[in-house]
Structure formats: C-alpha cells, structure tokens
Write a protein that holds these residues in place. Structure first.
Motif, PDB file in Angstrom:
ATOM      1  N   ASP A 469       0.799  -1.193  -0.002  1.00  0.00           N
ATOM      2  CA  ASP A 469      -0.110   0.041  -0.162  1.00  0.00           C
ATOM      3  C   ASP A 469       0.719   1.328   0.004  1.00  0.00           C
ATOM      4  OD1 ASP A 469      -1.897   1.888   0.230  1.00  0.00           O
ATOM      5  OD2 ASP A 469      -2.849   1.064   2.057  1.00  0.00           O
ATOM      6  N   PRO A 470       0.862   1.940  -1.025  1.00  0.00           N
ATOM      7  CA  PRO A 470       1.711   3.364  -1.180  1.00  0.00           C
ATOM      8  C   PRO A 470       1.318   4.010   0.061  1.00  0.00           C
ATOM      9  CG  PRO A 470       0.390   3.087  -3.127  1.00  0.00           C
ATOM     10  CD  PRO A 470       0.008   1.693  -2.218  1.00  0.00           C
ATOM     11  N   ALA A 471       0.112   4.106   0.369  1.00  0.00           N
ATOM     12  CA  ALA A 471      -0.455   5.289   1.273  1.00  0.00           C
ATOM     13  C   ALA A 471       0.038   4.929   2.723  1.00  0.00           C
ATOM     14  CB  ALA A 471      -1.813   5.761   1.057  1.00  0.00           C
ATOM     15  N   ASN A 472       0.359   3.847   3.082  1.00  0.00           N
ATOM     16  CA  ASN A 472       0.448   3.594   4.383  1.00  0.00           C
ATOM     17  C   ASN A 472       2.060   3.666   4.718  1.00  0.00           C
ATOM     18  OD1 ASN A 472       0.739   2.169   6.957  1.00  0.00           O
ATOM     19  ND2 ASN A 472      -1.164   1.406   6.614  1.00  0.00           N
ATOM     20  N   PRO A 473       2.391   4.650   5.668  1.00  0.00           N
ATOM     21  CA  PRO A 473       3.795   4.799   6.311  1.00  0.00           C
ATOM     22  C   PRO A 473       4.406   3.633   7.086  1.00  0.00           C
ATOM     23  CG  PRO A 473       2.333   6.151   7.521  1.00  0.00           C
ATOM     24  CD  PRO A 473       1.481   5.526   6.523  1.00  0.00           C
ATOM     25  N   ASP A 474       3.535   2.747   7.353  1.00  0.00           N
ATOM     26  CA  ASP A 474       4.138   1.774   8.385  1.00  0.00           C
ATOM     27  C   ASP A 474       4.474   0.379   7.367  1.00  0.00           C
ATOM     28  OD1 ASP A 474       4.140   2.918  10.770  1.00  0.00           O
ATOM     29  OD2 ASP A 474       2.085   2.504  11.157  1.00  0.00           O
ATOM     30  N   THR A 475       4.620   0.450   6.281  1.00  0.00           N
ATOM     31  CA  THR A 475       4.990  -0.673   5.555  1.00  0.00           C
ATOM     32  C   THR A 475       6.562  -0.611   5.513  1.00  0.00           C
ATOM     33  OG1 THR A 475       5.028   0.134   3.392  1.00  0.00           O
ATOM     34  CG2 THR A 475       2.973  -0.546   3.965  1.00  0.00           C
ATOM     35  N   TYR A 476       6.983  -1.994   5.338  1.00  0.00           N
ATOM     36  CA  TYR A 476       8.509  -2.252   5.314  1.00  0.00           C
ATOM     37  C   TYR A 476       9.199  -1.543   4.193  1.00  0.00           C
ATOM     38  CZ  TYR A 476       8.797  -5.918   1.987  1.00  0.00           C
ATOM     39  OH  TYR A 476       8.899  -6.628   0.600  1.00  0.00           O
ATOM     40  N   PRO A 477       8.539  -1.263   2.874  1.00  0.00           N
ATOM     41  CA  PRO A 477       9.229  -0.446   1.950  1.00  0.00           C
ATOM     42  C   PRO A 477       9.290   0.926   2.312  1.00  0.00           C
ATOM     43  CG  PRO A 477       7.653  -2.142   1.053  1.00  0.00           C
ATOM     44  CD  PRO A 477       7.333  -2.149   2.471  1.00  0.00           C
ATOM     45  N   HIS A 478       8.390   1.657   3.046  1.00  0.00           N
ATOM     46  CA  HIS A 478       8.768   2.847   3.305  1.00  0.00           C
ATOM     47  C   HIS A 478       9.985   3.017   4.296  1.00  0.00           C
ATOM     48  CE1 HIS A 478       4.590   3.375   1.896  1.00  0.00           C
ATOM     49  NE2 HIS A 478       4.728   4.883   2.136  1.00  0.00           N
ATOM     50  N   PHE A 479      10.166   2.266   5.201  1.00  0.00           N
ATOM     51  CA  PHE A 479      11.169   2.231   6.296  1.00  0.00           C
ATOM     52  C   PHE A 479      11.112   3.485   6.756  1.00  0.00           C
ATOM     53  CE2 PHE A 479      15.714   0.641   6.469  1.00  0.00           C
ATOM     54  CZ  PHE A 479      15.690   0.444   7.952  1.00  0.00           C
ATOM     55  N   TYR A 480      10.113   4.015   7.466  1.00  0.00           N
ATOM     56  CA  TYR A 480      10.294   5.267   8.257  1.00  0.00           C
ATOM     57  C   TYR A 480      10.531   4.873   9.565  1.00  0.00           C
ATOM     58  CZ  TYR A 480       7.561   7.806   4.346  1.00  0.00           C
ATOM     59  OH  TYR A 480       7.567   8.503   3.265  1.00  0.00           O
ATOM     60  N   CYS A 481      11.815   4.648   9.756  1.00  0.00           N
ATOM     61  CA  CYS A 481      12.436   4.291  11.080  1.00  0.00           C
ATOM     62  C   CYS A 481      13.770   4.070  10.889  1.00  0.00           C
ATOM     63  CB  CYS A 481      11.697   3.549  11.910  1.00  0.00           C
ATOM     64  SG  CYS A 481      12.109   1.794  11.434  1.00  0.00           S
ATOM     65  N   ASP A 482      14.663   4.008  11.935  1.00  0.00           N
ATOM     66  CA  ASP A 482      16.085   3.673  11.806  1.00  0.00           C
ATOM     67  C   ASP A 482      16.421   2.199  11.534  1.00  0.00           C
ATOM     68  OD1 ASP A 482      16.670   6.413  12.841  1.00  0.00           O
ATOM     69  OD2 ASP A 482      15.902   5.823  14.527  1.00  0.00           O
ATOM     70  N   MET A 483      15.959   1.307  12.109  1.00  0.00           N
ATOM     71  CA  MET A 483      16.171  -0.098  11.673  1.00  0.00           C
ATOM     72  C   MET A 483      14.879  -0.867  11.630  1.00  0.00           C
ATOM     73  SD  MET A 483      18.729  -0.771  15.140  1.00  0.00           S
ATOM     74  CE  MET A 483      18.885  -2.477  14.948  1.00  0.00           C
ATOM     75  N   GLU A 484      15.018  -1.909  10.817  1.00  0.00           N
ATOM     76  CA  GLU A 484      13.884  -2.920  10.675  1.00  0.00           C
ATOM     77  C   GLU A 484      14.471  -4.256  10.388  1.00  0.00           C
ATOM     78  OE1 GLU A 484      11.113  -1.631   7.937  1.00  0.00           O
ATOM     79  OE2 GLU A 484      12.407  -1.825   6.125  1.00  0.00           O
ATOM     80  N   MET A 485      13.642  -5.377  10.684  1.00  0.00           N
ATOM     81  CA  MET A 485      14.159  -6.670  10.694  1.00  0.00           C
ATOM     82  C   MET A 485      12.817  -7.359   9.954  1.00  0.00           C
ATOM     83  SD  MET A 485      15.078  -8.947  13.941  1.00  0.00           S
ATOM     84  CE  MET A 485      13.780  -8.763  14.975  1.00  0.00           C
TER      85      MET A 485
END
Lengths: 597, 319
Positions: A469-485
């Motif tokens: 979903d391009p509208a949702n900032p919480d998806t992993y491709p947005h990566f709106y944070c420092d680290m993800e797993m």
C-alpha cells in the motif's frame, strides 16, 4: 573465495578428491545456492548427478489415502496465479514442470526427456537459446496428449499482461518459443541468459494444458473452469476442491512414470494454525504431512516426544536480517521521508554500524528462539557452520562495541546515552508482529542499552507491514524508522533476482510508490557494476565468483546485518518417505512419496 | 400480520444500505492489500501487482467502488474473491452446511440443557440443585471457547485419542460410517459451543422463571388444583420464554461470530473461518459479503423474535 578457488575445487571434484555433496556444501557456505553449484559442475563437464529417487513400491497404488495438512489453506489451483507457496504446493498434485531442483542442486527431468546441456547440444554456447526435449507418451488427465504446443502456450499465457500471471517474471525473458517437432521446443532469449533453467522449471514452471486454457488467455483468465478443476499431467487427478478448505484427489492410473504414485487418494486439508498442525502430525499422527511449521523449536521438540512423527528441516536461502536506514527517516524532503537526498544522522559513521553489528547476539537468537529452524549467519545468503567463510564472521561483544564507540568519539552523557556533537544515539527499531521477532527485538534492545544506545521498539501488524500500500507509512518498504527486521525469501534457485535488492535502481522511493526492492537505500557503484556483470556472465564459475563478491560487498559495509538463515520445516508422520528439496516445493516429488510398512 | 411483515421488511432496507456503506468505507480505509504476499516475492515484478490492482478495480475512488458493488449486489452478483478468484456466493454456499450443522446443533444442545436446568433451578431457588447449576453456569460463561476447545482437544484427541480434532467436510466413508464419522468430529466443537451458550441461557431462563413463578395467575392456577407440571409448562414457562426468545434471537448472529473462534480451532470450514482467512488475506469482497450476511442475519432474527413474541403472548399484537 574467488574464481580461481572455485576452479580448483571443481578440479578436485573431477579428480574425485572432493565429493560432489561436499562441494555443494562449500558453495552454500560462501553464499551460493546448491543449484548454482550444480550448474557450475555441469558446465565444467561433471554431469548433473540426480540420484535415482529413493522409491521402493513395485506397483502403482495400494498405499491408501495420503493426508496432507496445510495450516494456510490453498485458495486456487492455477499455478500461474499462485499466491504464495501454499497454492504452488497444491498445484503440484496435478501439474508438473519440465524439470525440478533436488536438494543437492541437480536438475531432475520430470516432463522433459533429458536435461539440456552443452554436451547434448541443446544449450547454445552464446546463452541465447535452449532446446528442451519432451517426454513422449505423456497424457493430460483427460486423455489428450501433452505436446510442444502446450509448452509454448504457457509462455504466451504467462507473458500476456492482461492475464496478470505471477509467473511472468520467469517467462518474460523469452523472445520466442519455437516448435521443432511435437516433442521438442526451442526457447530463444532476449539476451544471453545464464539462468536458462528458470522458465518451465520448478514452482513457476508448471505447465497447464493449452486445449483447456486457450480460450481464457488475457482478460478472461479468471473465468476458465479449469482454474478450479485442474487437468494436468501429474500423479493425481482432481476430485473436489473447496477453496480455503480442502482438496480431494485420486491416483492417476495413466501416470507417465512406472509404478507411481503409491497412494490411492490424496486429501489436503487447510486452515487452523501451525502449532495445531504440528500436533496433528507429530503428536497424534492424524495426518501424514504438515506444511511450513513455523513453530518455536521448543514446542516442536515437545510434540515430537509424542512419537508419531518427526520434524524435517531443509536448507533454504531465506534470510532474517536487520537493515539500517541509509537515509534520514525523520526529515521530510519533497514530501517524502527517508529520501535518498538525505543522510542518516549517525549511521553514516562506520564505527556506529560496526558497533551495532557487534551488539547483535546471533548465537543466542538461534539458541533461544529459532532452534533447529534457523542458523545464525553473517552472510546474506547462506552459511553452514563448518564452512564459515573467513571473510564474514559474526561476533557478539558489548565490550568491543563500547570501545569502538568510545574511540569514535561517542561519549556517554548524563543519562548514559552515547552522543557526539549533541546528537544522542536514539533509534526506532521496527518489525512485524510475530512472537520470535518480538523476542529477538527484546534481546537486541538489552544489548544496545548496555552499550549506551537507546532503542524504541515498534511492531506493526504483519498484514500492514508486508503490504504494498503506497499510502501507508508503516509498511516495510517505506522504512520510516532507523532499523527494521524481516525475512527475505529466496523462492528461486538462482540468486540473480534475489541479489538485485541492493542495486541502486531498485531503491524504494516516492517515485516508484515504494515498489522498489532496495529498502535500506544502500548504494554502491561497485555493487551495481558487479551485478550487471554477473547477470550477463555465461560462465557459471565466473558468475559464481561475482555473486560471492556481491555478498561480501553488501555484508561488509554493515548496513545490512544478516542474522538467521531460516530453514524450511515440515512435519512427517513416521514411515513416510518424501524427497525434500529446499530449492523447489515440498511436493515437487509427490509422485515418489510412499509409506514404509 | 402480512402487512406488518411487509412494513418491517421495507424498514430494513435503508438500515441495511447504511450498514453496507459503513462496512464498505471502513474496509476501503483499512490498511493492507490482498497482494501483500506477492510484494515480498522477488520474482514478481511490481507491474503485475499494479496490473492486478487495476484489474480488480482497487485504485478507483471509494464511492465509485461502493456503487459498483451495490449495483452488482442488486443484480445478485456478489463479486469474486481476490485470493481464490472464485465467486463469493459459491464460497459462502460451500461454507454454510458446516456452519449450520455445528452451530445449529450447538444451539439445540444449549436450549435442551438450559431450559430444563433453568426451570428446575428456579422452582427451588437456593436449593442444592440451584447452587450447583449456578456454579456451573458461572464457570461455563467465564471460560472462553478457545480455552475449552483446546482443553477438550488435549484430553480427547491427544491423551485419549478418541476423537479427531481436524474437522473434515469431505468424509469419504459411506452409510453408517459416514454418520458416525460426522458425529465424532462434531462432538467437541458442538460441546464447546453448546455448553458455552447453555451457561448463559440457563441464567436467563432461571431469572425469567423466577419473575413469573410468583405472579398471581400462577398462584391462582395452583389454587385451582392444577397439576404442578401443567402449571410450570403452560403458565410459567410459556411466559418466561419471552425474554429468552429475545436473547436467543439476538444471540444468533453473535453465535456465528462466536463460532469464528471455534471454527478456527477445529478447522471447521464454516462462515466464521472464511471470514477470518479473508480478513488475514485482506480479501475485501469476501469480508464485505460475509459481514453483510451477518448484518442481514441480525435484521432477520430481530424480525423472527418479534413474530415469536406474538405467538407466545397474544397480547403483544402486530402493529
């Protein structure tokens, strides 16, 4: 490991100083796949050595019912629409590809009469074409003969954009498919193709009959009655299908392999959860096989104590890893956070990345969370312990991390958090909601705190995290944070698609609606160049050397931190004999399954 | 009566429309998309996902999609599931028998247990029987079905090995064996659901009977020398059933909802498990259709309850 080492080892295999299997394991250790190793040997004149399948029954039938349990229920039976492995597996009962991959990386012919090779002249030296000879006398379940026309039709069907087939990735490299005779097909590629064994092989290679699908190509693809009532060449024929619940099939009396299949009927049951599926096989023995047991190892071991069955683990290329954001997720540029125009406030310091890598206790994560189902690794691809590449080692040391940070000028402030130039190291670390991942996060947070790095843990529901979903900032491709797993799966035997996720043209951004596959936004010219070289290199040995280099490039920069190489785990009732392969579907050899009496 | 029915049905139309609109908008705003699984697969080019989104009309404005859905629905076309590409009505019809069998039997069991126990308990309040019944009722509705379900599985499937815990809609056996297999696999889910419902019904029946049993007309009936069993059945229970009918009728849709958990535990291919898997897969047309069916059930059972009132107590007339 470079090209010369590879060649030396191949010479060892040829001279009999090194066993085939050992060679394959060494290749896996440096980040290659077993099929790639097999291809290298084949190219160097060591033929594919497919073991004769271990199959004892002397006549077809007589095995009674085979009961398969899928906790994710199959929902459709057209391999070109398969939405995930559950559907691919179910299709395998009815449909077959020209060939499949075994666990040691050998191509095994199924609908093909033989595997194309340079020696038999069916593989062009320029990598532009391959000729498949088809098995004679194969019939569709409705009695019509299987011919070259069917094979060619599958390519046309898949690449038609209106069909919206998920298999298109494997077929769109084909420029033309030409019928030489009824049982010979020549595929011509648009460009030299080292991974010629992609179309018509394994999961995306299942062949559907032209005579039933020809009228339903393109826009009408959903309306084909055979989408729900498959007519294939496989060992079992269709009886009944309730999407999302069950499949019933019975033995194909005209199956093209002698003495097969063993079971008279197959029942597939779906739904429920992984733990109770494991219970139904390992503890109560109600079912013969359970698919993809994503269950904590501790629970599996307890269930195995029931004595009815065993968990079986297979090496795969799936990797659970942590990505550090190369860009700044907290500043908005042109309406986009984590834009490539920005730089991360402190990951740009290599010392910080190095320290973070030292703070990930992979051994404990393996021991306490994944158990047999995952192996701690420092490589992005694969790494069995006894052949660990000297280039990439992982280590857990809070002491060293502290030392590195201290030396790089990150000093602890009054609240115990390290800072430099007034910037304290505070991170937001996100992943999807899933018990092992939350435990993993907790272990990491603890170590980080001891090194003076403050972490805020964030977890997102899997259906949101993994959505496009391009509208949702919480998806992993947005990566709106420092680290993800998260886990990247390797559904294919060749690493070319898999490794494109670090090329600079794949960067996920607002422009491509975050559909790009380079999530961390890591960029490296050398990587891009090497990747381009590897994707057109025809000599499999040279190509393998290039992939080893790609792996080292990305891993050694410490932005991408591989953690656990996942294994595929299935449940099998005692006495069941099933040939498994981590490079193909579980049911790829369903025709050869039997029960020992 | 016919007039009344017609009026009620007409009134139901705008409320169902409102419900459907709210459902649709909520689902459209909810995060996630049905092709999530395709997203993490490196082999699937992004264009395919785009193509699918366009093909399935997911990028159109919400209102356009809603009206398209509504018009199709009025033509009897429920749309098709994104996950299985099968028509939704086919999917639902496939699931109804299992749900009706399990949930229906469980409701019957609940009523068969709850009415006599409730009545007996109310006849002698605070007697030992009443105390025991009360205690069990409390335990019964305090324990959630996912707990009791698991407990039964551990006892009867794992330890004793008597009953299967995977429910199958396609039992191959014939004749008596077919009935026997079907009975065996339904025992645990029906017990779990039935006793859970029975527990709360018992409490309702008891208090309703207690309310009625002290009324003057019951005393009158008794003083006329009527047989005690006749007094209870004809005078007490009949009147006491009115609040119980309300409860049972209004519970029906929630029973389908409650069965969602039970269906999941025992892998019953019912409507509830269809809804769960559709939600997990973000399969909007299926979620829409199933929840809409639930909404229709609520309206329908309210109507049935109202009709039953009139039958139980003729003073409540249809107006």
């Amino acid at each position: 490991m470079n090209e010369r080492d590879l060649r030396n080892q191949i010479a060892d295999v040829k001279a009999g100083r090194l066993s085939r299997r050992e060679f394959v394991q060494r290749m896996i250790a440096v980040g290659l796949t077993a099929p790639m190793a097999g291809t290298m040997l084949a190219h160097s004149g060591v033929a594919f050595a497919a073991d004769a399948m271990d199959y004892k029954p002397t006549k077809a039938g007589g095995g009674g019912p085979l009961k398969l349990l899928f906790w994710q229920a199959p929902t459709l039976l057209n391999p070109h629409f398969a939405n995930g492995t559950k559907d691919q597996e179910a299709c395998r009962l009815f449909y077959e590809p020209l060939a499949g991959w075994d666990a040691d990386g050998n191509l095994v012919p199924i609908l093909a009469a033989e595997i194309p090779s340079k020696e038999n002249g069916s593989l062009a030296a320029d990598g532009l074409s391959v000729t498949w000879k088809l098995k004679q006398g194969v019939k569709w379940h409705d009695g019509k003969p299987f011919t070259a026309d069917d094979v060619i039709f599958n390519w046309e069907y898949s690449v038609n954009p209106d069909t919206a087939a998920v298999s298109v990735g494997s077929y769109r490299g084909i420029k033309s498919a030409e019928k030489i005779d009824d049982h010979t097909v020549k595929l011509t590629f648009k460009q030299p193709t080292p991974f010629w064994a992609d179309p018509f092989v394994a999961a995306y290679g299942l062949v559907i009959p032209k005579h039933l699908f020809a009228d339903y190509i393109g826009g009408k693809s959903r309306e084909a009655p055979a989408n729900l009532k498959p007519v294939g060449t496989g060992p079992y024929t269709y009886v009944d299908f309730k999407p999302g619940d069950s499949i019933a099939a019975k033995r194909n009396p005209d199956y093209h392999q002698a003495n097969r299949p063993y079971f008279d009927t197959v029942e597939v049951k779906g739904g429920g959860d992984a733990v109770s599926a494991a219970r139904a096989v390992l503890q109560t023995g109600e079912y013969d096989y359970a698919y993809n047991l994503q269950v904590e190892d501790e629970i599996l071991t307890k269930l195995e104590a029931g004595g009815q069955g065993k968990a079986q683990l297979t090496v795969t290329g799936h990797i659970e890893y942590i990505a550090l954001n190369v860009t700044d997720p907290w500043t908005e540029v042109d309406g986009e956070r984590a834009s490539v125009k920005t730089k991360h406030p402190f990951f740009t310091d290599p010392a910080v990345r190095k320290a973070i890598n030292l703070l990930i206790d992979r051994a404990s994560v393996q021991k306490f969370i994944y158990g047999r189902a995952g192996v701690a690794t420092a490589n992005f691809l694969n790494n069995p312990e006894r052949f660990r590449s000297p280039n990439n080692k992982f280590e857990f040391s809070i002491e060293k991390a502290n030392q590195i940070l201290e030396e790089a000028g990150w000093k602890k402030n009054s609240s115990g958090v390290r800072e430099k130039d007034g910037k304290p190291i505070k991170l937001v670390f996100q992943t999807s909601i899933n018990a092992p991942r939350q435990k993993n996060q907790a272990i990491i947070k603890q170590a980080f705190q001891k090194a003076g790095i403050e972490v805020e843990l964030k977890s997102v529901v899997a259906s949101v995290f993994f959505s496009s979903d391009p509208a949702n900032p919480d998806t992993y491709p947005h990566f709106y944070c420092d680290m993800e797993m998260y886990q990247t799966t390797m559904p294919q035997a060749d690493p070319q698609f898999f490794m494109n996720q670090f090329t600079s043209w794949e960067i996920a951004s607002k422009d491509n609606k975050w559909q790009g596959r380079n999530i961390s936004r890591w960029q490296n010219k050398e990587y891009d160049e090497t990747y381009k070289q590897a994707s057109s290199e025809l000599d499999p040995v040279k190509r393998a050397g290039l992939f080893v280099k790609l792996n080292d490039l990305v891993v050694q920069d410490n932005y991408i931190l591989p953690e656990i190489n996942r294994r595929n785990c299935i449940g099998l009732k005692n006495g069941m004999v099933a040939n498994k392969s981590g490079w193909d579907n579980d049911l790829w050899q369903i025709a050869n399954w039997y029960r020992e009496t | 009566m016919g007039n009344y029915l017609l009026r009620r049905l007409i009134v139901a139309v705008p409320s169902l429309l409102g419900i459907s609109l709210i459902l649709f908008v909520l689902l459209a705003l909810a995060p996630g998309d049905p092709f999530g699984e395709l997203a993490s697969n490196p082999n699937i080019p992004p264009e395919v996902r785009e193509m699918l989104r366009i093909k399935f009309g997911m990028d159109d404005p919400i209102m356009v999609r809603y009206f398209r859905w509504l018009v199709a629905m009025l033509h009897g076309d429920w749309g098709f599931s994104f996950a299985s590409r099968v028509n939704v009505d086919t999917l639902i019809l496939q699931r109804i028998p299992a749900t009706l069998y399990v949930v229906g039997t469980a409701q019957l069991l609940a009523l068969i247990v709850a009415i006599p126990v409730g009545v007996l308990a109310a006849r002698r309040p605070y007697s030992i029987f009443d105390q025991i019944a009360n205690t069990f009722a409390f335990i019964g509705f305090s324990l959630p079905t996912f707990f009791t379900g698991l407990l039964l599985i551990l006892i009867f499937s794992v330890n004793l090995g008597w009953l299967p815990f995977v429910y199958r809609a396609d039992i191959q056996a014939v004749g008596w064996m077919w009935w026997w297999e079907n009975f065996k696999q339904a025992v645990m889910p029906v017990t779990v659901l039935g006793l859970y419902q029975a527990a709360s019904y018992t409490r309702y029946v008891r208090s309703a009977v207690l309310d009625v049993i002290k009324l003057d007309y019951v005393t009158t009936a008794r003083s006329k020398g009527l047989d005690e069993s006749k007094v209870i059945v004809k005078h007490v229970v009949r009147n006491a059933l009115i609040p119980v009918v309300t409860l049972v009728a209004l519970q029906m849709p929630t029973v389908f909802g409650g069965a969602i958990v039970t269906e999941q535990i025992f892998r019953i291919p019912g409507i509830g498990s269809l809804l769960i898997s559709a939600i997990l897969a973000n399969d909007t047309p299926v979620i829409m259709a199933v929840t809409f069916v639930f909404a229709c059930l609520v309206v329908l059972f309210n109507l049935i309850a109202d009709i039953l009132y009139g039958w139980l107590d003729p003073r409540i007339s249809f107006r």
